[in-house]
Design a protein around this motif. Structure first.
Motif, PDB file in Angstrom:
ATOM      1  N   ASP A 190       0.635  -1.169   0.173  1.00 29.05           N
ATOM      2  CA  ASP A 190      -0.258   0.071  -0.284  1.00 29.05           C
ATOM      3  C   ASP A 190       0.602   0.943  -0.045  1.00 29.05           C
ATOM      4  N   ASP A 191       2.000   1.079   1.283  1.00 34.18           N
ATOM      5  CA  ASP A 191       2.922   2.200   1.029  1.00 34.18           C
ATOM      6  C   ASP A 191       3.400   2.412  -0.468  1.00 34.18           C
ATOM      7  N   SER A 192       3.917   1.482  -0.764  1.00 33.33           N
ATOM      8  CA  SER A 192       4.783   1.656  -2.448  1.00 33.33           C
ATOM      9  C   SER A 192       3.661   2.516  -3.595  1.00 33.33           C
ATOM     10  N   ARG A 193       2.667   2.304  -2.864  1.00 32.04           N
ATOM     11  CA  ARG A 193       1.893   2.650  -4.873  1.00 32.04           C
ATOM     12  C   ARG A 193       1.179   3.720  -3.883  1.00 32.04           C
ATOM     13  N   ASP A 194       1.729   4.622  -3.129  1.00 36.53           N
ATOM     14  CA  ASP A 194       0.788   5.536  -1.698  1.00 36.53           C
ATOM     15  C   ASP A 194      -0.692   5.432  -1.709  1.00 36.53           C
ATOM     16  N   LYS A 195      -0.472   3.817  -1.361  1.00 39.62           N
ATOM     17  CA  LYS A 195      -2.387   4.403  -1.452  1.00 39.62           C
ATOM     18  C   LYS A 195      -2.710   4.913  -0.444  1.00 39.62           C
ATOM     19  N   MET A 196      -4.053   5.613  -0.134  1.00 34.33           N
ATOM     20  CA  MET A 196      -5.179   6.283   0.795  1.00 34.33           C
ATOM     21  C   MET A 196      -4.987   5.164   1.665  1.00 34.33           C
ATOM     22  N   THR A 197      -5.005   5.378   2.664  1.00 34.24           N
ATOM     23  CA  THR A 197      -5.328   4.154   4.154  1.00 34.24           C
ATOM     24  C   THR A 197      -5.010   4.607   5.549  1.00 34.24           C
ATOM     25  N   TYR A 198      -5.722   4.243   6.540  1.00 33.18           N
ATOM     26  CA  TYR A 198      -5.841   4.684   7.873  1.00 33.18           C
ATOM     27  C   TYR A 198      -4.872   4.775   8.400  1.00 33.18           C
ATOM     28  N   PRO A 199      -3.172   4.049   8.664  1.00 32.44           N
ATOM     29  CA  PRO A 199      -2.751   4.545   9.182  1.00 32.44           C
ATOM     30  C   PRO A 199      -1.732   6.218   8.245  1.00 32.44           C
ATOM     31  N   ALA A 200      -1.881   5.600   7.204  1.00 28.62           N
ATOM     32  CA  ALA A 200      -1.375   7.104   5.965  1.00 28.62           C
ATOM     33  C   ALA A 200      -2.358   8.390   6.938  1.00 28.62           C
ATOM     34  N   LEU A 201      -3.355   8.050   7.154  1.00 28.17           N
ATOM     35  CA  LEU A 201      -3.700   9.389   7.729  1.00 28.17           C
ATOM     36  C   LEU A 201      -3.933   9.580   8.818  1.00 28.17           C
ATOM     37  N   TYR A 202      -3.547   8.181  10.199  1.00 29.14           N
ATOM     38  CA  TYR A 202      -4.418   8.388  11.330  1.00 29.14           C
ATOM     39  C   TYR A 202      -2.958   8.032  12.532  1.00 29.14           C
ATOM     40  N   GLY A 203      -2.069   6.873  11.218  1.00 27.54           N
ATOM     41  CA  GLY A 203      -0.856   6.866  12.318  1.00 27.54           C
ATOM     42  C   GLY A 203      -2.019   5.142  12.694  1.00 27.54           C
ATOM     43  N   ILE A 204      -0.988   4.192  12.900  1.00 31.34           N
ATOM     44  CA  ILE A 204      -1.193   2.823  13.557  1.00 31.34           C
ATOM     45  C   ILE A 204      -1.378   2.969  14.734  1.00 31.34           C
ATOM     46  N   GLU A 205      -1.483   3.370  15.880  1.00 34.66           N
ATOM     47  CA  GLU A 205      -1.914   3.960  17.024  1.00 34.66           C
ATOM     48  C   GLU A 205      -3.309   4.320  16.818  1.00 34.66           C
ATOM     49  N   ARG A 206      -3.495   5.225  16.347  1.00 35.95           N
ATOM     50  CA  ARG A 206      -5.008   5.841  15.715  1.00 35.95           C
ATOM     51  C   ARG A 206      -6.107   4.940  15.187  1.00 35.95           C
ATOM     52  N   SER A 207      -5.296   4.134  14.508  1.00 34.27           N
ATOM     53  CA  SER A 207      -5.995   2.755  13.566  1.00 34.27           C
ATOM     54  C   SER A 207      -6.658   2.024  14.466  1.00 34.27           C
ATOM     55  N   LYS A 208      -5.300   1.364  14.714  1.00 35.57           N
ATOM     56  CA  LYS A 208      -5.940   0.378  16.455  1.00 35.57           C
ATOM     57  C   LYS A 208      -7.163   0.956  16.887  1.00 35.57           C
ATOM     58  N   ILE A 209      -6.913   1.844  17.240  1.00 37.67           N
ATOM     59  CA  ILE A 209      -8.658   2.366  17.933  1.00 37.67           C
ATOM     60  C   ILE A 209     -10.093   2.643  17.446  1.00 37.67           C
TER      61      ILE A 209
END
Length: 292
Positions: free
Chosen positions: A238-257
């Protein structure tokens, strides 16, 4: 019965149904091989299991709707074949194996996906255990979720959003349609085929939307934190294709919440169903703790 045993048993039942359904070869053989390559490449069979679990929560026997549950897996498999194509996500690995187009070429991979999508509705229409009216309503639900109001719309938005600054509305549109729509439909179809009342169907809808979106949020997280071996596909794709993802927007910890909050909302939706929805509660909790 423990959840793992339940999931394994349902997966085996679905697997055996699909093996029997596809036991005879079609022509040309390369198309037959390509379809079976992806259908039987592994996987959780989550969508058929959810459909059967919803039907059982309404008092039915899940094996009575195997053609409909199995059709959900064909549609899911078609979507994976097409998602992996060079014109889409351009992936080399799926479930630890070379993607369909890497083995059979792009043209046959496209046709294998087309074949599975079309055959899914042929499979879905075969039933002696549910009413014609329920079957028609379920087909409407499925076609909406798989098409312009679900998966196709989500995939289109996913492609055109690559490389753009992540935005909440766009991100939710992608995930709710590309992934959550078919998961939600799996629950709804189980309820529709059981001729459940409107209150139960709305509970399934909210539950399906919650766990479907949470499933994709967890997928986004695992793409960052997992390994290629665990995921069965290339880590960090996802990162290599510059996808729009939750970690990209919120970060890992916030995404887990966010994932946990979505599961909580899903559980609240089926709370009035009490013991009847016991398996669905267990599955919801399992989805946030998976590693692949």
């Amino acid at each position: 019965m423990e959840l793992k045993v339940y999931l394994d048993e349902k997966k085996r039942i679905v697997e055996n149904f699909l093996l029997e359904y596809f036991k005879n070869s079609i022509q040309p053989v390369v198309l037959d091989d390509a379809m079976k390559y992806s259908v039987f490449a592994g996987g959780k069979r989550l969508r058929p299991v959810l459909c059967m679990a919803a039907y059982e929560a309404c008092g039915g026997n899940g094996q009575d709707i195997l053609p409909q549950a199995g059709a959900l897996e064909l549609i899911h498999t078609y979507s994976l074949i097409h998602d992996d194509l060079p014109a889409m996500d351009d992936d080399d690995l799926r479930r630890g194996k070379p993607t369909n187009h890497k083995v059979y070429g792009e043209a046959i991979a496209i046709l294998a996906g087309d074949g599975l999508l079309t055959e899914a509705f042929h499979m879905f229409s075969h039933s002696t255990m549910v009413s014609d009216s329920a079957l028609l309503a379920a087909i409407r639900e499925l076609s909406a979720a798989a098409g312009l109001y679900g998966m196709v719309a989500g995939q289109a938005m996913d492609i055109i959003s690559e490389g753009k600054v992540p935005q909440i509305d766009t991100l939710e549109f992608i995930h709710r349609n590309k992934t959550a729509a078919l998961i939600r439909a799996s629950l709804m179809i189980g309820g529709i085929l059981a001729e459940a009342d409107e209150q139960t169907l709305q509970a399934f809808r909210r539950y399906g939307e919650g766990i479907g979106l949470a499933f994709q949020v967890v997928d986004d997280i695992l793409d960052v934190t997992g390994t290629t071996e665990e995921l069965g596909k290339t880590k960090g794709a996802d990162d290599s294709r510059d996808k729009m993802t939750y970690p990209a927007l919120y970060g890992i910890e916030r995404s887990k919440i966010i994932a946990e909050d979505l599961i909580t909302a899903a559980l609240e939706a089926i709370q009035p169903m009490a013991e009847k929805a016991g398996r669905l509660r267990e599955i919801a909790t399992y989805l946030t703790r998976r590693t692949n």
